[in-house]
Motif scaffolding. Structure first.
Motif, PDB file in Angstrom:
ATOM      1  N   UNK A 162       0.829  -1.202   0.000  1.00 37.74           N
ATOM      2  CA  UNK A 162       0.000   0.000   0.000  1.00 37.74           C
ATOM      3  C   UNK A 162       0.870   1.262   0.000  1.00 37.74           C
ATOM      4  N   UNK A 163       0.400   2.280  -0.697  1.00 30.09           N
ATOM      5  CA  UNK A 163       1.193   3.514  -0.827  1.00 30.09           C
ATOM      6  C   UNK A 163       1.489   4.134   0.528  1.00 30.09           C
ATOM      7  N   UNK A 223      13.415  -2.051   1.480  1.00 31.59           N
ATOM      8  CA  UNK A 223      12.137  -2.564   1.965  1.00 31.59           C
ATOM      9  C   UNK A 223      11.632  -3.781   1.198  1.00 31.59           C
ATOM     10  N   UNK A 224      11.904  -3.835  -0.108  1.00 29.12           N
ATOM     11  CA  UNK A 224      11.378  -4.964  -0.887  1.00 29.12           C
ATOM     12  C   UNK A 224      11.837  -6.302  -0.313  1.00 29.12           C
ATOM     13  N   UNK A 225      13.124  -6.480   0.062  1.00 33.70           N
ATOM     14  CA  UNK A 225      13.512  -7.761   0.670  1.00 33.70           C
ATOM     15  C   UNK A 225      12.722  -8.085   1.940  1.00 33.70           C
ATOM     16  N   UNK A 226      12.362  -7.044   2.709  1.00 29.43           N
ATOM     17  CA  UNK A 226      11.598  -7.292   3.929  1.00 29.43           C
ATOM     18  C   UNK A 226      10.165  -7.732   3.612  1.00 29.43           C
ATOM     19  N   UNK A 227       9.549  -7.066   2.610  1.00 30.33           N
ATOM     20  CA  UNK A 227       8.204  -7.473   2.210  1.00 30.33           C
ATOM     21  C   UNK A 227       8.217  -8.869   1.601  1.00 30.33           C
ATOM     22  N   UNK A 260       7.703   2.115  -9.125  1.00 33.22           N
ATOM     23  CA  UNK A 260       9.113   2.499  -9.086  1.00 33.22           C
ATOM     24  C   UNK A 260       9.267   4.001  -8.940  1.00 33.22           C
ATOM     25  N   UNK A 261       8.264   4.739  -9.421  1.00 34.95           N
ATOM     26  CA  UNK A 261       8.359   6.207  -9.373  1.00 34.95           C
ATOM     27  C   UNK A 261       7.317   6.816  -8.447  1.00 34.95           C
ATOM     28  N   UNK A 262       6.128   6.201  -8.338  1.00 34.33           N
ATOM     29  CA  UNK A 262       5.081   6.759  -7.481  1.00 34.33           C
ATOM     30  C   UNK A 262       4.011   5.709  -7.238  1.00 34.33           C
ATOM     31  N   UNK A 263       3.177   5.947  -6.214  1.00 40.12           N
ATOM     32  CA  UNK A 263       2.037   5.088  -5.950  1.00 40.12           C
ATOM     33  C   UNK A 263       2.382   3.812  -5.211  1.00 40.12           C
ATOM     34  N   UNK A 264       1.417   2.884  -5.150  1.00 40.87           N
ATOM     35  CA  UNK A 264       1.665   1.602  -4.502  1.00 40.87           C
ATOM     36  C   UNK A 264       2.789   0.856  -5.201  1.00 40.87           C
ATOM     37  N   UNK A 265       3.492   0.024  -4.434  1.00 41.36           N
ATOM     38  CA  UNK A 265       4.600  -0.751  -4.988  1.00 41.36           C
ATOM     39  C   UNK A 265       4.124  -2.176  -5.247  1.00 41.36           C
ATOM     40  N   UNK A 266       4.394  -2.660  -6.428  1.00 40.37           N
ATOM     41  CA  UNK A 266       4.075  -4.038  -6.770  1.00 40.37           C
ATOM     42  C   UNK A 266       5.331  -4.710  -7.327  1.00 40.37           C
ATOM     43  N   UNK A 267       5.539  -5.959  -6.912  1.00 40.00           N
ATOM     44  CA  UNK A 267       6.676  -6.697  -7.474  1.00 40.00           C
ATOM     45  C   UNK A 267       6.346  -8.179  -7.527  1.00 40.00           C
TER      46      UNK A 267
END
Length: 483
Positions: A16-17, A67-71, A95-102
């Motif tokens: 979530x953003x 943070x991505x490794x923690x998520x 990557x630039x704005x908003x919620x992060x998805x990977x």
């Protein structure tokens, strides 16, 4: 989570953003410590000032890295994914704005079915003392009281010879294989695989030239061996008088034989017990028809190499010089251990399969017992060790280790152990079981030693347990607990 082919799963993670904004805040605090701004102490510059100076993009990139490794770790725990390699991560949005998805493609430990494990016949050294064993023990003791005498005949196995030894490769002397007046007992199997064969039949004054590969070295060398003396051991005659005069605790040959039989029986039993873990592991690995995952093999191989290097360093041996002296390249040295790593990975998969097939579970008592055991081993408090595992999410790995120990214990109490002739070895004798009046098992004695050895081997295949718990105890003996 989506299941893929080839022991892989894919995780789709969305952050979530508002939640990721906290990660950006933390990133700005890290940046503040590295940026010197007039009027602000190090690490005290406000976020708005930093945004104006470096921009939000820099902090967002930092937050993604941190943070991505923690998520990802949180998602792995949530879905109980048994990772065996570093996941491949791709940022798909934010990557630039908003919620992060990977997305994260994860290679997981395969689950196998192991056929035939309950019917295994595991070969161990015989625990039966034969008349030949007694005769060999007698001969060895008599030789200690004998003397060497010169013989005028060709060399036989068991003779003692004096040699001048010269060994070269490409004209250069090989370290440790050039000497004069070297005393050697023919039949010991030293130097090369065929060294004794070259000597047998030669006589005093003969000079032998041949090419062979010294033990511990991969490349052949040129040998020149001159025989300067041939002797045999003249042993005294075995009589009651000799026993009484030379073995003060016995008066007769019969008494001595009885003692020899007893000591040999104990020695052979210990040798069989020491072979249980290795032999059972070999038999288990042979049942695994699946290929060992390369990522698991490479991880185990890396651990073995590091352990070997540390052993060399502890003994003050320069690994590079040792490799040069033995004619090995670093890649050859590493690859020589790969077979053991493949076996270790197959044993890991096999024990997990046995635990699944036999519905072996790990309860609170098992954890308490393991924490207590480690507390005694490392001189710490059980609660501190428990805390270390819990804080570092290493409990699942510890649970797997305990299950594998249970599987090994099940196997040593159910598979059939045989000697090289196929004769069944009594399990109670092998494991040191005694029986109470109700027919149950009492003292397990040596069986516990076998299981402890097995647990050590099993723990060695679980590098992630030590890695994940490393550096987490609050005790002064922190490093010792987590090694």
């Amino acid at each position: 989570m989506e299941t893929l082919e080839g022991n892989k799963v894919k995780l789709y993670v969305e952050v979530d953003e508002a939640e990721f904004e906290h990660d950006i805040d933390r990133a700005f605090k890290l940046i503040a410590k590295e940026v010197n701004l007039p009027g602000f102490r190090a690490g005290k510059a406000p976020r708005k000032v930093l945004e104006a100076r470096v921009g939000v993009g820099v902090a967002r990139e930092q937050a993604l890295r941190d943070a991505v490794p923690q998520y990802l770790a949180k998602a792995v725990r949530e879905h109980e994914i048994d990772l065996i390699a570093t996941p491949e991560v791709e940022i798909t949005d934010g990557a630039e704005a908003g919620p992060v998805e990977f997305d994260a493609t994860c290679e997981v430990r395969p689950t196998i079915t192991l056929d035939g494990y309950a019917e295994m016949r595991v070969e161990l050294p015989s625990i039966t003392v034969s008349d030949d064993d007694i005769a060999a023990a007698r001969e060895a003791e008599l030789k200690r009281g004998g003397s060497l005498v010169d013989v005028d005949r060709p060399i036989r196995s068991g003779d003692f010879v004096t040699l001048d030894l010269a060994t070269t490769r490409d004209g250069e002397e090989l370290m440790g294989l050039n000497t004069e007046d070297w005393s050697y007992e023919v039949g010991q199997g030293w130097v090369t695989d065929d060294f004794d064969d070259q000597l047998i039949g030669a006589s005093v004054g003969d000079e032998l030239t041949f090419t062979s590969t010294p033990k511990g070295i991969d490349e052949p060398a040129d040998f020149v061996v001159k025989v300067t003396a041939v002797q045999e051991m003249a042993a005294p005659e075995l009589t009651d008088d000799w026993v009484s005069d030379n073995l003060g605790e016995f008066d007769t040959v019969e008494e001595w034989d009885a003692s020899l039989r007893e000591s040999l029986a104990e020695t052979k039993l210990n040798q069989a017990r020491q072979s249980v873990v290795r032999s059972l592991n070999e038999a288990l690995a042979a049942l695994v028809v699946d290929e060992a995952p390369e990522s698991m093999v490479d991880a185990d191989l890396n651990q073995r190499v590091q352990g070997t290097v540390q052993q060399f360093q502890a003994q003050g041996i320069d690994l590079g010089q040792w490799l040069g002296a033995t004619g090995q390249e670093p890649d050859q040295f590493i690859e020589s251990m790969r077979g053991a790593s493949v076996e270790a990975v197959k044993v890991d998969l096999a024990l997990r399969a046995v635990a699944d097939a036999e519905n072996l579970e790990v309860g609170p008592y098992d954890f308490d017992a393991e924490y207590a055991r480690m507390a005694m081993q490392y001189g710490q408090k059980a609660k501190d060790i428990r805390k270390a595992y819990e804080q570092n999410d290493a409990v699942p790995e510890l649970q797997a280790q305990i299950r594998k120990s249970k599987a090994f214990d099940w196997l040593i109490h159910h598979v059939e152990f045989v000697d090289p002739t196929g004769e069944v070895i009594d399990r109670d004798t092998l494991l040191g079981h005694t029986h109470d009046e109700d027919g149950g098992h009492g003292d397990h004695g040596a069986g516990q030693d076998v299981q402890a050895a097995a647990a050590a081997v099993i723990a060695a295949t679980d590098a992630e347990v030590a890695a994940s718990a490393s550096g987490t105890t609050e005790s002064d003996n922190e490093e010792e607990t987590t090694s």
